[in-house]
Design a protein around this motif. Structure first.
Motif, PDB file in Angstrom:
ATOM      1  N   SER A  11       0.827  -1.217   0.000  1.00  0.00           N
ATOM      2  CA  SER A  11       0.000   0.000   0.000  1.00  0.00           C
ATOM      3  C   SER A  11       0.858   1.263   0.000  1.00  0.00           C
ATOM      4  O   SER A  11       0.540   2.238  -0.685  1.00  0.00           O
ATOM      5  CB  SER A  11      -0.960   0.007   1.188  1.00  0.00           C
ATOM      6  OG  SER A  11      -0.240  -0.054   2.403  1.00  0.00           O
ATOM      7  N   GLN A  15       1.164   3.994  -3.078  1.00  0.00           N
ATOM      8  CA  GLN A  15       0.953   5.415  -2.817  1.00  0.00           C
ATOM      9  C   GLN A  15       2.128   6.247  -3.338  1.00  0.00           C
ATOM     10  O   GLN A  15       1.936   7.284  -3.962  1.00  0.00           O
ATOM     11  CB  GLN A  15       0.763   5.652  -1.316  1.00  0.00           C
ATOM     12  CG  GLN A  15       0.462   7.083  -0.950  1.00  0.00           C
ATOM     13  CD  GLN A  15       0.309   7.261   0.546  1.00  0.00           C
ATOM     14  OE1 GLN A  15       0.903   6.522   1.339  1.00  0.00           O
ATOM     15  NE2 GLN A  15      -0.488   8.230   0.951  1.00  0.00           N
ATOM     16  N   SER A  20      -3.374   3.131  -6.728  1.00  0.00           N
ATOM     17  CA  SER A  20      -4.026   2.414  -5.635  1.00  0.00           C
ATOM     18  C   SER A  20      -3.350   1.058  -5.434  1.00  0.00           C
ATOM     19  O   SER A  20      -2.732   0.527  -6.356  1.00  0.00           O
ATOM     20  CB  SER A  20      -5.510   2.205  -5.948  1.00  0.00           C
ATOM     21  OG  SER A  20      -5.654   1.234  -6.969  1.00  0.00           O
TER      22      SER A  20
END
Length: 102
Positions: A11, A15, A20
């Protein structure tokens, strides 16, 4: 700056790359891999290099590759390469002075 010892998360990488986590997963899946596979490959490649080129203790190498426990590192290494880190170290041939001259 990539360091395999860091606690990498898909994640956070997604970022940083402006996408996503789902998009990152899809793109990696399209390449036939996953974030965890890439991270594992990087950690194992670094471990192999350190084991073969440095006298660093196995525990230090484990830590540098993101493992807190030597048994977990040894298990992952053996699963990946088919030989344990200590077995690899024991089988390495260190040339003697006469072998270097031959």
């Amino acid at each position: 700056n990539f360091s395999p010892s860091q606690a990498w998360q898909a994640s956070k990488i997604a970022q940083q790359w402006g996408m996503s986590p789902a998009t990152l997963r899809r793109r990696l899946q399209a390449e036939g891999t996953s974030f965890s596979q890439l991270l594992q490959e990087s950690r194992m490649a670094r471990a192999l290099g350190l084991l073969m080129t440095t006298p660093a203790p196995i525990g230090e190498i484990a830590w540098q590759c993101g493992y807190e426990a030597i048994p977990a590192f040894s298990h992952a290494f053996k699963k990946h390469y088919g030989i344990s880190p200590s077995e690899l170290r024991a089988t390495q041939q260190i040339p003697t002075t006469t072998e270097q001259l031959a």
